[in-house]
Scaffold this motif. Structure first.
Motif, short mmCIF file in Angstrom:
data_model
loop_
_atom_site.label_atom_id
_atom_site.label_comp_id
_atom_site.label_asym_id
_atom_site.label_seq_id
_atom_site.Cartn_x
_atom_site.Cartn_y
_atom_site.Cartn_z
N ASP A 244 50.90 75.75 -3.08
CA ASP A 244 51.94 74.69 -2.55
C ASP A 244 53.01 75.06 -1.35
O ASP A 244 53.04 74.40 -0.37
N ASP A 245 53.46 76.44 -1.93
CA ASP A 245 54.28 76.73 -0.63
C ASP A 245 53.64 77.06 0.50
O ASP A 245 54.22 77.05 1.60
N ALA A 246 52.30 77.72 0.34
CA ALA A 246 51.77 77.96 1.64
C ALA A 246 51.09 76.78 2.38
O ALA A 246 51.38 76.64 3.70
N PHE A 247 51.15 75.53 1.74
CA PHE A 247 50.87 74.41 2.57
C PHE A 247 52.07 73.94 3.37
O PHE A 247 51.87 73.42 4.42
N ALA A 248 53.23 74.27 2.90
CA ALA A 248 54.54 73.91 3.59
C ALA A 248 54.76 74.96 4.58
O ALA A 248 55.80 74.61 5.29
N ALA A 249 54.30 76.11 4.57
CA ALA A 249 54.56 77.11 5.55
C ALA A 249 53.61 77.58 6.66
O ALA A 249 53.96 78.34 7.39
N VAL A 250 52.76 76.65 6.71
CA VAL A 250 51.51 76.95 7.72
C VAL A 250 51.89 76.29 9.27
O VAL A 250 52.68 75.38 8.94
N LYS A 251 51.45 77.03 10.23
CA LYS A 251 51.80 76.34 11.47
C LYS A 251 51.09 74.97 11.70
O LYS A 251 50.22 74.64 11.14
N ARG A 252 51.94 74.06 12.34
CA ARG A 252 51.64 72.71 12.41
C ARG A 252 50.40 72.79 13.60
O ARG A 252 50.27 73.43 14.39
N TYR A 253 49.63 71.81 13.07
CA TYR A 253 48.04 71.48 13.80
C TYR A 253 47.18 72.68 13.85
O TYR A 253 46.07 72.51 13.61
N SER B 105 63.56 82.09 -0.04
CA SER B 105 62.96 80.96 -0.09
C SER B 105 61.98 80.56 0.91
O SER B 105 61.92 81.39 2.06
N VAL B 106 60.83 80.00 0.73
CA VAL B 106 59.91 79.64 1.81
C VAL B 106 60.72 79.45 3.11
O VAL B 106 60.20 79.67 4.28
N GLU B 107 61.57 78.33 3.17
CA GLU B 107 62.12 78.03 4.37
C GLU B 107 62.89 79.06 5.05
O GLU B 107 62.76 79.19 6.32
N ALA B 108 63.43 80.05 4.15
CA ALA B 108 64.21 81.09 4.80
C ALA B 108 63.23 81.94 5.51
O ALA B 108 63.52 82.51 6.73
N TYR B 109 62.21 82.55 4.98
CA TYR B 109 61.30 83.51 5.59
C TYR B 109 60.52 82.94 6.53
O TYR B 109 60.11 83.36 7.70
N MET B 110 60.22 81.49 6.51
CA MET B 110 59.61 80.91 7.48
C MET B 110 60.37 80.80 8.94
O MET B 110 59.83 81.10 10.07
#
Length: 326
Positions: free
Chosen positions: A224-233, A197-202
Protein backbone atom coordinates in the motif's frame (compact mmCIF):
# COMPACT_ATOMS: atom_id res chain seq x y z
CA UNK A 1 21.72 -42.66 -3.78
CA UNK A 2 21.08 -40.88 -0.49
CA UNK A 3 18.26 -38.36 -0.40
CA UNK A 4 16.25 -36.39 2.14
CA UNK A 5 12.58 -37.37 2.00
CA UNK A 6 9.55 -35.40 3.14
CA UNK A 7 7.15 -38.23 3.99
CA UNK A 8 4.51 -36.13 5.74
CA UNK A 9 3.99 -32.42 6.34
CA UNK A 10 5.18 -30.87 9.58
CA UNK A 11 7.64 -33.67 10.21
CA UNK A 12 11.45 -33.83 9.97
CA UNK A 13 13.07 -34.87 6.71
CA UNK A 14 14.26 -38.47 6.62
CA UNK A 15 17.61 -39.51 5.11
CA UNK A 16 16.93 -42.58 2.96
CA UNK A 17 18.40 -44.67 0.16
CA UNK A 18 16.47 -44.27 -3.11
CA UNK A 19 17.03 -45.10 -6.76
CA UNK A 20 19.46 -42.88 -8.59
CA UNK A 21 17.57 -41.06 -11.37
CA UNK A 22 18.24 -41.64 -15.06
CA UNK A 23 18.08 -38.52 -17.26
CA UNK A 24 15.11 -38.55 -19.62
CA UNK A 25 15.02 -36.71 -22.93
CA UNK A 26 15.79 -33.03 -22.33
CA UNK A 27 17.26 -33.63 -18.87
CA UNK A 28 20.71 -33.35 -17.29
CA UNK A 29 21.79 -35.71 -14.52
CA UNK A 30 23.50 -33.53 -11.91
CA UNK A 31 25.89 -34.74 -9.24
CA UNK A 32 24.67 -32.35 -6.57
CA UNK A 33 27.28 -30.31 -4.76
CA UNK A 34 25.01 -27.87 -2.88
CA UNK A 35 21.34 -27.05 -2.44
CA UNK A 36 20.03 -23.62 -1.46
CA UNK A 37 17.21 -23.17 1.07
CA UNK A 38 14.57 -20.45 0.88
CA UNK A 39 11.75 -19.39 3.22
CA UNK A 40 9.46 -21.09 0.70
CA UNK A 41 11.09 -24.43 1.60
CA UNK A 42 9.77 -23.98 5.15
CA UNK A 43 6.22 -23.48 3.88
CA UNK A 44 6.51 -26.52 1.61
CA UNK A 45 7.69 -28.70 4.50
CA UNK A 46 4.79 -27.54 6.68
CA UNK A 47 2.21 -27.99 3.91
CA UNK A 48 1.34 -24.28 3.99
CA UNK A 49 2.51 -23.40 0.47
CA UNK A 50 -0.79 -23.62 -1.39
CA UNK A 51 0.85 -22.13 -4.49
CA UNK A 52 3.75 -24.61 -4.37
CA UNK A 53 2.29 -27.97 -3.45
CA UNK A 54 4.48 -31.02 -3.79
CA UNK A 55 3.50 -34.68 -4.06
CA UNK A 56 4.50 -36.77 -1.04
CA UNK A 57 6.80 -38.52 -0.51
CA UNK A 58 9.03 -35.82 -1.98
CA UNK A 59 12.68 -34.83 -2.16
CA UNK A 60 12.74 -31.08 -1.33
CA UNK A 61 15.17 -28.35 -2.35
CA UNK A 62 14.44 -25.71 -4.97
CA UNK A 63 17.96 -24.49 -5.87
CA UNK A 64 20.91 -26.60 -6.98
CA UNK A 65 24.53 -26.39 -8.02
CA UNK A 66 26.59 -29.32 -9.19
CA UNK A 67 28.34 -31.14 -12.00
CA UNK A 68 26.64 -32.59 -15.06
CA UNK A 69 27.30 -36.33 -14.99
CA UNK A 70 25.21 -37.35 -18.00
CA UNK A 71 22.76 -35.80 -20.44
CA UNK A 72 19.58 -37.21 -21.89
CA UNK A 73 18.51 -37.34 -25.50
CA UNK A 74 18.10 -33.98 -27.28
CA UNK A 75 20.37 -32.09 -24.85
CA UNK A 76 23.06 -30.18 -26.73
CA UNK A 77 23.55 -27.20 -24.40
CA UNK A 78 25.45 -29.12 -21.70
CA UNK A 79 27.95 -31.96 -21.58
CA UNK A 80 29.30 -34.22 -18.81
CA UNK A 81 31.69 -32.30 -16.59
CA UNK A 82 29.94 -28.93 -16.92
CA UNK A 83 29.44 -27.03 -13.68
CA UNK A 84 25.80 -25.94 -13.60
CA UNK A 85 23.20 -24.33 -11.37
CA UNK A 86 19.47 -23.68 -11.49
CA UNK A 87 16.06 -23.53 -9.83
CA UNK A 88 15.06 -27.08 -10.63
CA UNK A 89 12.62 -28.72 -8.26
CA UNK A 90 11.09 -29.21 -4.84
CA UNK A 91 7.59 -28.26 -6.06
CA UNK A 92 4.95 -30.15 -8.00
CA UNK A 93 6.35 -33.50 -9.08
CA UNK A 94 9.87 -32.14 -9.68
CA UNK A 95 12.58 -33.79 -7.56
CA UNK A 96 14.49 -31.31 -5.42
CA UNK A 97 18.18 -30.80 -4.77
CA UNK A 98 18.62 -32.38 -1.31
CA UNK A 99 20.00 -35.62 -2.71
CA UNK A 100 23.19 -37.03 -4.20
CA UNK A 101 21.79 -36.68 -7.72
CA UNK A 102 18.94 -34.97 -9.52
CA UNK A 103 17.75 -35.23 -13.12
CA UNK A 104 16.75 -31.71 -14.08
CA UNK A 105 15.23 -30.06 -17.15
CA UNK A 106 18.15 -28.65 -19.13
CA UNK A 107 16.13 -25.53 -19.95
CA UNK A 108 16.24 -24.51 -16.29
CA UNK A 109 20.05 -24.61 -16.06
CA UNK A 110 23.02 -22.39 -16.82
CA UNK A 111 26.77 -22.70 -16.43
CA UNK A 112 27.85 -21.77 -12.91
CA UNK A 113 29.78 -18.50 -12.54
CA UNK A 114 33.49 -19.29 -12.49
CA UNK A 115 34.14 -16.88 -9.63
CA UNK A 116 31.61 -18.49 -7.27
CA UNK A 117 31.96 -21.73 -5.34
CA UNK A 118 29.24 -24.38 -5.64
CA UNK A 119 28.14 -23.34 -2.15
CA UNK A 120 27.68 -19.70 -3.19
CA UNK A 121 26.08 -20.55 -6.54
CA UNK A 122 23.38 -22.67 -4.89
CA UNK A 123 22.19 -19.56 -3.03
CA UNK A 124 21.29 -17.72 -6.21
CA UNK A 125 18.75 -19.25 -8.63
CA UNK A 126 15.37 -18.50 -7.02
CA UNK A 127 16.31 -15.08 -5.67
CA UNK A 128 18.07 -13.96 -8.86
CA UNK A 129 15.31 -15.16 -11.19
CA UNK A 130 12.67 -13.47 -9.03
CA UNK A 131 14.62 -10.22 -8.85
CA UNK A 132 15.31 -10.24 -12.61
CA UNK A 133 11.67 -10.88 -13.50
CA UNK A 134 10.72 -7.90 -11.31
CA UNK A 135 13.45 -5.44 -12.23
CA UNK A 136 13.91 -6.30 -15.90
CA UNK A 137 10.97 -8.30 -17.27
CA UNK A 138 8.25 -6.28 -15.54
CA UNK A 139 9.77 -2.86 -14.80
CA UNK A 140 12.55 -2.53 -17.42
CA UNK A 141 14.75 -0.64 -14.95
CA UNK A 142 17.24 1.58 -16.73
CA UNK A 143 19.67 4.46 -16.36
CA UNK A 144 18.20 7.75 -15.13
CA UNK A 145 15.51 6.15 -12.97
CA UNK A 146 15.08 6.27 -9.21
CA UNK A 147 14.30 2.78 -7.91
CA UNK A 148 13.05 1.90 -4.42
CA UNK A 149 13.42 -1.67 -3.13
CA UNK A 150 11.33 -2.50 -0.06
CA UNK A 151 13.09 -5.17 1.99
CA UNK A 152 16.41 -4.46 0.33
CA UNK A 153 18.47 -6.64 2.67
CA UNK A 154 16.42 -9.80 2.08
CA UNK A 155 17.18 -12.60 -0.36
CA UNK A 156 15.40 -11.19 -3.41
CA UNK A 157 15.87 -7.61 -2.21
CA UNK A 158 19.67 -7.51 -2.09
CA UNK A 159 19.91 -9.07 -5.54
CA UNK A 160 17.31 -6.64 -6.95
CA UNK A 161 19.32 -3.72 -5.57
CA UNK A 162 22.43 -4.96 -7.38
CA UNK A 163 20.60 -5.63 -10.65
CA UNK A 164 19.12 -2.14 -10.63
CA UNK A 165 22.54 -0.60 -9.92
CA UNK A 166 24.10 -2.68 -12.70
CA UNK A 167 21.50 -1.27 -15.10
CA UNK A 168 22.41 2.31 -14.18
CA UNK A 169 19.56 3.26 -11.86
CA UNK A 170 19.83 5.31 -8.68
CA UNK A 171 18.72 2.87 -5.99
CA UNK A 172 17.17 3.28 -2.55
CA UNK A 173 16.24 0.49 -0.14
CA UNK A 174 14.10 0.32 2.98
CA UNK A 175 15.92 -1.75 5.59
CA UNK A 176 16.55 -2.13 9.29
CA UNK A 177 19.27 0.22 10.49
CA UNK A 178 21.66 -2.69 11.12
CA UNK A 179 21.71 -3.32 7.36
CA UNK A 180 22.78 0.20 6.36
CA UNK A 181 26.39 -0.84 5.74
CA UNK A 182 25.29 -3.76 3.57
CA UNK A 183 23.12 -1.54 1.38
CA UNK A 184 25.67 1.25 1.01
CA UNK A 185 28.18 -1.43 0.02
CA UNK A 186 25.93 -2.21 -2.96
CA UNK A 187 25.98 1.46 -3.95
CA UNK A 188 22.42 2.17 -2.81
CA UNK A 189 20.90 4.58 -0.29
CA UNK A 190 19.46 2.92 2.84
CA UNK A 191 16.19 4.17 4.34
CA UNK A 192 15.20 3.27 7.91
CA UNK A 193 11.57 2.28 7.39
CA UNK A 194 10.89 2.27 11.14
CA UNK A 195 11.94 5.90 11.62
CA UNK A 196 10.98 7.59 8.34
CA UNK A 197 7.49 8.09 6.92
CA UNK A 198 6.65 7.41 3.29
CA UNK A 199 5.99 11.11 2.74
CA UNK A 200 9.32 12.08 4.32
CA UNK A 201 11.53 9.82 2.23
CA UNK A 202 9.52 10.54 -0.91
CA UNK A 203 10.06 14.28 -0.37
CA UNK A 204 13.73 13.88 0.51
CA UNK A 205 14.79 11.64 -2.36
CA UNK A 206 12.34 12.50 -5.17
CA UNK A 207 11.25 16.08 -4.35
CA UNK A 208 7.79 14.66 -3.75
CA UNK A 209 7.44 13.31 -7.30
CA UNK A 210 7.70 9.64 -6.38
CA UNK A 211 9.97 6.78 -7.46
CA UNK A 212 10.09 5.54 -11.06
CA UNK A 213 10.05 1.90 -9.95
CA UNK A 214 9.20 0.35 -6.59
CA UNK A 215 9.77 -3.33 -5.79
CA UNK A 216 7.78 -4.72 -2.86
CA UNK A 217 9.32 -7.77 -1.18
CA UNK A 218 7.24 -7.48 2.00
CA UNK A 219 3.55 -7.35 1.08
CA UNK A 220 0.70 -6.06 3.23
CA UNK A 221 0.95 -2.39 4.23
CA UNK A 222 4.29 -2.09 2.45
CA UNK A 223 2.58 -2.66 -0.89
CA UNK A 224 0.00 0.00 0.00
CA UNK A 225 2.88 2.37 0.80
CA UNK A 226 4.39 1.61 -2.61
CA UNK A 227 1.15 2.60 -4.35
CA UNK A 228 1.35 5.99 -2.64
CA UNK A 229 5.05 6.60 -3.34
CA UNK A 230 5.30 5.73 -7.03
CA UNK A 231 5.86 8.43 -9.64
CA UNK A 232 2.77 9.92 -11.21
CA UNK A 233 1.81 8.65 -14.70
CA UNK A 234 5.07 6.87 -15.54
CA UNK A 235 5.77 5.00 -12.30
CA UNK A 236 5.54 1.24 -11.90
CA UNK A 237 5.12 -0.95 -8.79
CA UNK A 238 6.14 -4.62 -8.79
CA UNK A 239 5.43 -7.07 -5.97
CA UNK A 240 6.51 -10.62 -5.25
CA UNK A 241 4.00 -10.80 -2.37
CA UNK A 242 0.90 -9.10 -3.76
CA UNK A 243 -1.44 -11.81 -2.51
CA UNK A 244 -3.69 -9.81 -0.17
CA UNK A 245 -6.59 -7.46 -0.78
CA UNK A 246 -5.48 -3.91 -1.52
CA UNK A 247 -7.11 -0.67 -2.54
CA UNK A 248 -5.92 0.40 -5.98
CA UNK A 249 -7.18 3.94 -5.47
CA UNK A 250 -3.77 5.47 -4.51
CA UNK A 251 -2.17 3.83 -7.55
CA UNK A 252 -5.03 4.88 -9.84
CA UNK A 253 -4.98 8.48 -8.64
CA UNK A 254 -1.29 8.61 -9.52
CA UNK A 255 -1.98 7.09 -12.95
CA UNK A 256 0.74 4.51 -12.31
CA UNK A 257 0.91 0.79 -13.11
CA UNK A 258 1.36 -2.47 -11.21
CA UNK A 259 2.49 -6.01 -11.93
CA UNK A 260 3.17 -9.17 -9.94
CA UNK A 261 5.82 -11.87 -10.11
CA UNK A 262 5.15 -15.62 -9.72
CA UNK A 263 8.55 -17.24 -10.19
CA UNK A 264 7.39 -20.83 -9.70
CA UNK A 265 4.99 -20.93 -12.64
CA UNK A 266 7.42 -22.49 -15.18
CA UNK A 267 8.34 -25.21 -12.68
CA UNK A 268 4.71 -26.00 -11.91
CA UNK A 269 3.33 -25.72 -15.44
CA UNK A 270 6.27 -26.60 -17.67
CA UNK A 271 5.70 -23.41 -19.66
CA UNK A 272 8.41 -20.77 -20.05
CA UNK A 273 11.22 -22.83 -18.58
CA UNK A 274 13.79 -21.74 -21.16
CA UNK A 275 13.47 -18.17 -19.91
CA UNK A 276 14.73 -19.24 -16.49
CA UNK A 277 17.85 -20.62 -18.11
CA UNK A 278 18.25 -17.37 -20.05
CA UNK A 279 17.96 -15.33 -16.85
CA UNK A 280 20.63 -17.43 -15.14
CA UNK A 281 22.96 -16.90 -18.08
CA UNK A 282 22.50 -13.16 -17.47
CA UNK A 283 23.24 -13.83 -13.80
CA UNK A 284 26.46 -15.62 -14.66
CA UNK A 285 27.58 -12.72 -16.86
CA UNK A 286 26.85 -10.10 -14.18
CA UNK A 287 28.49 -12.15 -11.43
CA UNK A 288 31.62 -12.86 -13.46
CA UNK A 289 31.81 -9.12 -14.22
CA UNK A 290 31.77 -8.42 -10.47
CA UNK A 291 28.44 -6.57 -10.57
CA UNK A 292 26.36 -8.97 -8.44
CA UNK A 293 27.30 -11.13 -5.44
CA UNK A 294 24.99 -13.05 -3.12
CA UNK A 295 25.06 -12.67 0.64
CA UNK A 296 25.43 -16.20 1.98
CA UNK A 297 25.20 -17.44 5.56
CA UNK A 298 28.60 -18.51 6.98
CA UNK A 299 27.00 -21.64 8.44
CA UNK A 300 27.81 -25.09 7.08
CA UNK A 301 25.27 -27.93 6.83
CA UNK A 302 25.02 -31.35 5.19
CA UNK A 303 22.36 -34.02 4.68
CA UNK A 304 22.71 -35.19 8.28
CA UNK A 305 22.34 -31.69 9.80
CA UNK A 306 19.72 -30.34 7.38
CA UNK A 307 17.09 -29.69 10.06
CA UNK A 308 19.51 -27.23 11.67
CA UNK A 309 19.65 -25.46 8.31
CA UNK A 310 15.85 -25.23 8.22
CA UNK A 311 15.90 -23.83 11.75
CA UNK A 312 18.35 -21.12 10.71
CA UNK A 313 16.08 -20.12 7.83
CA UNK A 314 13.12 -19.99 10.22
CA UNK A 315 15.06 -17.80 12.65
CA UNK A 316 15.84 -15.24 9.93
CA UNK A 317 19.33 -15.84 8.62
CA UNK A 318 21.66 -12.95 7.80
CA UNK A 319 22.29 -14.56 4.40
CA UNK A 320 21.09 -17.38 2.16
CA UNK A 321 21.37 -20.77 3.85
CA UNK A 322 23.01 -23.54 1.82
CA UNK A 323 23.27 -27.30 2.40
CA UNK A 324 26.40 -28.97 0.99
CA UNK A 325 25.71 -32.44 -0.39
CA UNK A 326 29.12 -33.56 -1.60
Amino acid sequence: MKALILNSYNSPLQLQEVEKPVPASGQVLIKVRSGGLNPLDLKIMSGQAGHAQTKLPAIPGIDVSGIAEAVGKDVSTFKPGDEVYGMIGGVGDNQGSLADYVAADARLLALKPKNLSFHEAAALPLIFITAWEAMVDRANVHEGQKVLVHGGAGGVGHIAVQIARARGAEVFATVNKRHFELITGYGAVPIDYSATSVEAYMDRYTDGEGFDVILDNVGGKTLDDAFAAVKRYTGHVVSILGWGSHSLAPLSFRGATYSGVFTLYPLLSGNGRSHHGEILRQATALIEAGMVKPTVSPSSYNLETVMDAYREVAAGSAGKVVVDIS
